[in-house]
Motif scaffolding. Structure first.
Motif, PDB file in Angstrom:
ATOM      1  N   ALA A  58       0.598  -0.948   0.067  1.00 56.56           N
ATOM      2  CA  ALA A  58      -0.173   0.225  -0.383  1.00 56.56           C
ATOM      3  C   ALA A  58       0.748   1.067  -0.021  1.00 56.56           C
ATOM      4  O   ALA A  58       1.948   0.934   1.227  1.00 56.56           O
ATOM      5  CB  ALA A  58      -0.663  -0.144   1.621  1.00 56.56           C
ATOM      6  N   LEU A  59       0.837   1.944  -1.094  1.00 52.26           N
ATOM      7  CA  LEU A  59       1.709   3.535  -1.109  1.00 52.26           C
ATOM      8  C   LEU A  59       0.742   4.431  -0.462  1.00 52.26           C
ATOM      9  O   LEU A  59       1.130   5.469  -0.791  1.00 52.26           O
ATOM     10  CB  LEU A  59       2.470   3.634  -2.695  1.00 52.26           C
ATOM     11  CG  LEU A  59       2.534   2.113  -3.125  1.00 52.26           C
ATOM     12  CD1 LEU A  59       3.355   2.570  -4.577  1.00 52.26           C
ATOM     13  CD2 LEU A  59       4.059   2.049  -1.677  1.00 52.26           C
ATOM     14  N   GLY A  60      -0.539   4.567  -1.231  1.00 50.99           N
ATOM     15  CA  GLY A  60      -0.939   5.790  -0.644  1.00 50.99           C
ATOM     16  C   GLY A  60      -2.677   5.596   0.238  1.00 50.99           C
ATOM     17  O   GLY A  60      -2.839   3.995   0.433  1.00 50.99           O
ATOM     18  N   LEU A  61      -3.333   6.592   1.005  1.00 51.24           N
ATOM     19  CA  LEU A  61      -4.925   6.603   1.513  1.00 51.24           C
ATOM     20  C   LEU A  61      -5.468   7.538   1.191  1.00 51.24           C
ATOM     21  O   LEU A  61      -4.998   8.721   1.622  1.00 51.24           O
ATOM     22  CB  LEU A  61      -4.156   6.173   2.715  1.00 51.24           C
ATOM     23  CG  LEU A  61      -5.104   6.211   3.805  1.00 51.24           C
ATOM     24  CD1 LEU A  61      -5.325   5.000   5.194  1.00 51.24           C
ATOM     25  CD2 LEU A  61      -5.951   7.587   3.688  1.00 51.24           C
ATOM     26  N   LEU A  62      -6.315   7.797   1.340  1.00 50.13           N
ATOM     27  CA  LEU A  62      -7.521   8.767   1.252  1.00 50.13           C
ATOM     28  C   LEU A  62      -8.438   8.423   1.844  1.00 50.13           C
ATOM     29  O   LEU A  62      -9.656   7.843   0.735  1.00 50.13           O
ATOM     30  CB  LEU A  62      -7.742   8.965  -0.642  1.00 50.13           C
ATOM     31  CG  LEU A  62      -8.408  10.350  -0.414  1.00 50.13           C
ATOM     32  CD1 LEU A  62      -8.573  11.420  -1.544  1.00 50.13           C
ATOM     33  CD2 LEU A  62     -10.287  10.347  -0.623  1.00 50.13           C
ATOM     34  N   SER A  63      -9.004   8.578   2.694  1.00 40.03           N
ATOM     35  CA  SER A  63     -10.306   8.276   3.695  1.00 40.03           C
ATOM     36  C   SER A  63     -10.674   9.753   3.726  1.00 40.03           C
ATOM     37  O   SER A  63     -10.902  11.253   3.309  1.00 40.03           O
ATOM     38  CB  SER A  63      -9.231   8.842   4.986  1.00 40.03           C
ATOM     39  OG  SER A  63      -9.220   9.152   5.544  1.00 40.03           O
ATOM     40  N   TYR A  64     -12.448   9.660   3.750  1.00 42.21           N
ATOM     41  CA  TYR A  64     -13.089  10.189   3.477  1.00 42.21           C
ATOM     42  C   TYR A  64     -14.908  10.138   3.913  1.00 42.21           C
ATOM     43  O   TYR A  64     -14.813   8.994   4.389  1.00 42.21           O
ATOM     44  CB  TYR A  64     -14.060  10.100   1.864  1.00 42.21           C
ATOM     45  CG  TYR A  64     -14.122   8.858   1.695  1.00 42.21           C
ATOM     46  CD1 TYR A  64     -15.523   8.796   1.292  1.00 42.21           C
ATOM     47  CD2 TYR A  64     -13.369   8.247   0.903  1.00 42.21           C
ATOM     48  CE1 TYR A  64     -16.041   7.622   0.806  1.00 42.21           C
ATOM     49  CE2 TYR A  64     -13.716   6.743  -0.055  1.00 42.21           C
ATOM     50  CZ  TYR A  64     -15.203   6.550   0.065  1.00 42.21           C
ATOM     51  OH  TYR A  64     -15.763   5.607  -0.131  1.00 42.21           O
ATOM     52  N   SER A  65     -15.361  10.905   4.039  1.00 39.88           N
ATOM     53  CA  SER A  65     -16.625  10.492   4.520  1.00 39.88           C
ATOM     54  C   SER A  65     -17.344  11.562   3.862  1.00 39.88           C
ATOM     55  O   SER A  65     -18.299  12.050   3.184  1.00 39.88           O
ATOM     56  CB  SER A  65     -17.168  10.769   6.251  1.00 39.88           C
ATOM     57  OG  SER A  65     -16.618  12.324   6.799  1.00 39.88           O
ATOM     58  N   ILE A  66     -19.075  10.905   3.901  1.00 37.66           N
ATOM     59  CA  ILE A  66     -20.078  11.013   3.195  1.00 37.66           C
ATOM     60  C   ILE A  66     -21.811  11.812   3.798  1.00 37.66           C
ATOM     61  O   ILE A  66     -21.798  10.481   4.938  1.00 37.66           O
ATOM     62  CB  ILE A  66     -19.654  10.588   2.104  1.00 37.66           C
ATOM     63  CG1 ILE A  66     -18.834   9.382   1.153  1.00 37.66           C
ATOM     64  CG2 ILE A  66     -21.959  10.879   0.679  1.00 37.66           C
ATOM     65  CD1 ILE A  66     -18.647  10.770  -0.210  1.00 37.66           C
ATOM     66  N   ARG A  67     -22.005  13.018   4.017  1.00 35.54           N
ATOM     67  CA  ARG A  67     -23.261  13.126   4.834  1.00 35.54           C
ATOM     68  C   ARG A  67     -24.397  13.275   4.151  1.00 35.54           C
ATOM     69  O   ARG A  67     -23.558  14.255   2.950  1.00 35.54           O
ATOM     70  CB  ARG A  67     -22.793  14.403   5.894  1.00 35.54           C
ATOM     71  CG  ARG A  67     -21.924  15.254   5.788  1.00 35.54           C
ATOM     72  CD  ARG A  67     -21.716  15.632   7.032  1.00 35.54           C
ATOM     73  NE  ARG A  67     -20.928  17.376   6.463  1.00 35.54           N
ATOM     74  CZ  ARG A  67     -21.370  18.510   5.813  1.00 35.54           C
ATOM     75  NH1 ARG A  67     -22.717  18.443   5.699  1.00 35.54           N
ATOM     76  NH2 ARG A  67     -20.789  19.555   5.248  1.00 35.54           N
ATOM     77  N   PRO A  68     -25.298  13.375   4.736  1.00 40.11           N
ATOM     78  CA  PRO A  68     -26.340  14.379   3.671  1.00 40.11           C
ATOM     79  C   PRO A  68     -26.020  15.903   4.214  1.00 40.11           C
ATOM     80  O   PRO A  68     -25.583  16.209   5.343  1.00 40.11           O
ATOM     81  CB  PRO A  68     -27.653  13.610   4.964  1.00 40.11           C
ATOM     82  CG  PRO A  68     -27.529  12.227   5.594  1.00 40.11           C
ATOM     83  CD  PRO A  68     -25.746  12.714   5.546  1.00 40.11           C
ATOM     84  N   GLY A  69     -26.818  16.313   2.814  1.00 42.20           N
ATOM     85  CA  GLY A  69     -26.663  17.874   3.079  1.00 42.20           C
ATOM     86  C   GLY A  69     -27.473  18.755   3.075  1.00 42.20           C
ATOM     87  O   GLY A  69     -28.841  18.373   1.811  1.00 42.20           O
ATOM     88  N   LEU A  70     -28.491  19.409   4.022  1.00 45.16           N
ATOM     89  CA  LEU A  70     -29.363  20.053   3.661  1.00 45.16           C
ATOM     90  C   LEU A  70     -29.476  20.850   2.527  1.00 45.16           C
ATOM     91  O   LEU A  70     -30.649  21.492   1.766  1.00 45.16           O
ATOM     92  CB  LEU A  70     -30.149  20.467   5.322  1.00 45.16           C
ATOM     93  CG  LEU A  70     -30.352  19.932   5.780  1.00 45.16           C
ATOM     94  CD1 LEU A  70     -30.428  20.451   7.227  1.00 45.16           C
ATOM     95  CD2 LEU A  70     -31.623  19.211   5.785  1.00 45.16           C
ATOM     96  N   PHE A  71     -28.601  21.918   2.061  1.00 46.36           N
ATOM     97  CA  PHE A  71     -28.452  23.583   1.842  1.00 46.36           C
ATOM     98  C   PHE A  71     -28.958  23.053   0.414  1.00 46.36           C
ATOM     99  O   PHE A  71     -29.175  23.318  -0.531  1.00 46.36           O
ATOM    100  CB  PHE A  71     -27.083  24.138   1.866  1.00 46.36           C
ATOM    101  CG  PHE A  71     -27.647  25.752   0.697  1.00 46.36           C
ATOM    102  CD1 PHE A  71     -27.985  26.452   1.643  1.00 46.36           C
ATOM    103  CD2 PHE A  71     -26.512  25.161  -0.412  1.00 46.36           C
ATOM    104  CE1 PHE A  71     -28.050  27.486   0.818  1.00 46.36           C
ATOM    105  CE2 PHE A  71     -26.934  26.328  -0.586  1.00 46.36           C
ATOM    106  CZ  PHE A  71     -27.429  28.028  -0.488  1.00 46.36           C
TER     107      PHE A  71
END
Length: 144
Positions: A58-71
């Protein structure tokens, strides 16, 4: 050898911990990440990790989160961490990770993507801007 990018799955926790610890050392800021916390992150709805591999390494990583958006009436994505191993930097791995991430969240119907970086991290700012992210807001935080 070519680079492959894939979603992290259970069993990838050691790779995640190793890469986050390297990021922590680079930032000179301790991280409390463990395999258990990586497993919890992967299990949490809306959270994910993309891993870049060359063979089995493993040479790299991108972590993320997704959330609902009201606007926007649609989901929003947040890049949590992006790290590439020191010895693999300059090979386009970070760009490959963010390009795959942007493709993924656009396909999911996200209305926006956000990322934070330190205000004096000019290299990161240039990198994110080169991928279409712009200065749009000030992100404030408080650590406990």
């Amino acid at each position: 050898m070519s680079i492959t990018i894939r979603d992290a799955v259970h069993g990838d926790e050691p790779h995640i911990v190793e890469l986050i610890r390297e990021l922590s050392e680079t930032m000179d800021f301790p991280s409390e990440v463990t395999e258990k916390s990586a497993e919890k992150f992967l299990s949490f709805p809306g959270c994910g990790v993309l891993l870049a591999f060359e063979g089995e390494k493993a040479l790299g990583l991108l972590s993320y989160s997704i959330r609902p958006g009201l606007f926007h009436g649609a989901d929003s994505a947040l890049i949590e961490e992006l790290v590439v191993r020191r010895e693999a930097r300059g090979r386009g791995i970070g760009s490959a990770l963010i390009s795959e991430f942007l493709r993924k969240v656009k396909k999911m119907g996200c209305a926006e993507v956000s990322v934070t970086t330190m205000p004096d991290n000019e290299g990161a700012i240039r990198f994110y801007k080169s991928h279409g992210l712009v200065d749009e807001a000030l992100f404030l935080e408080k650590h406990f």
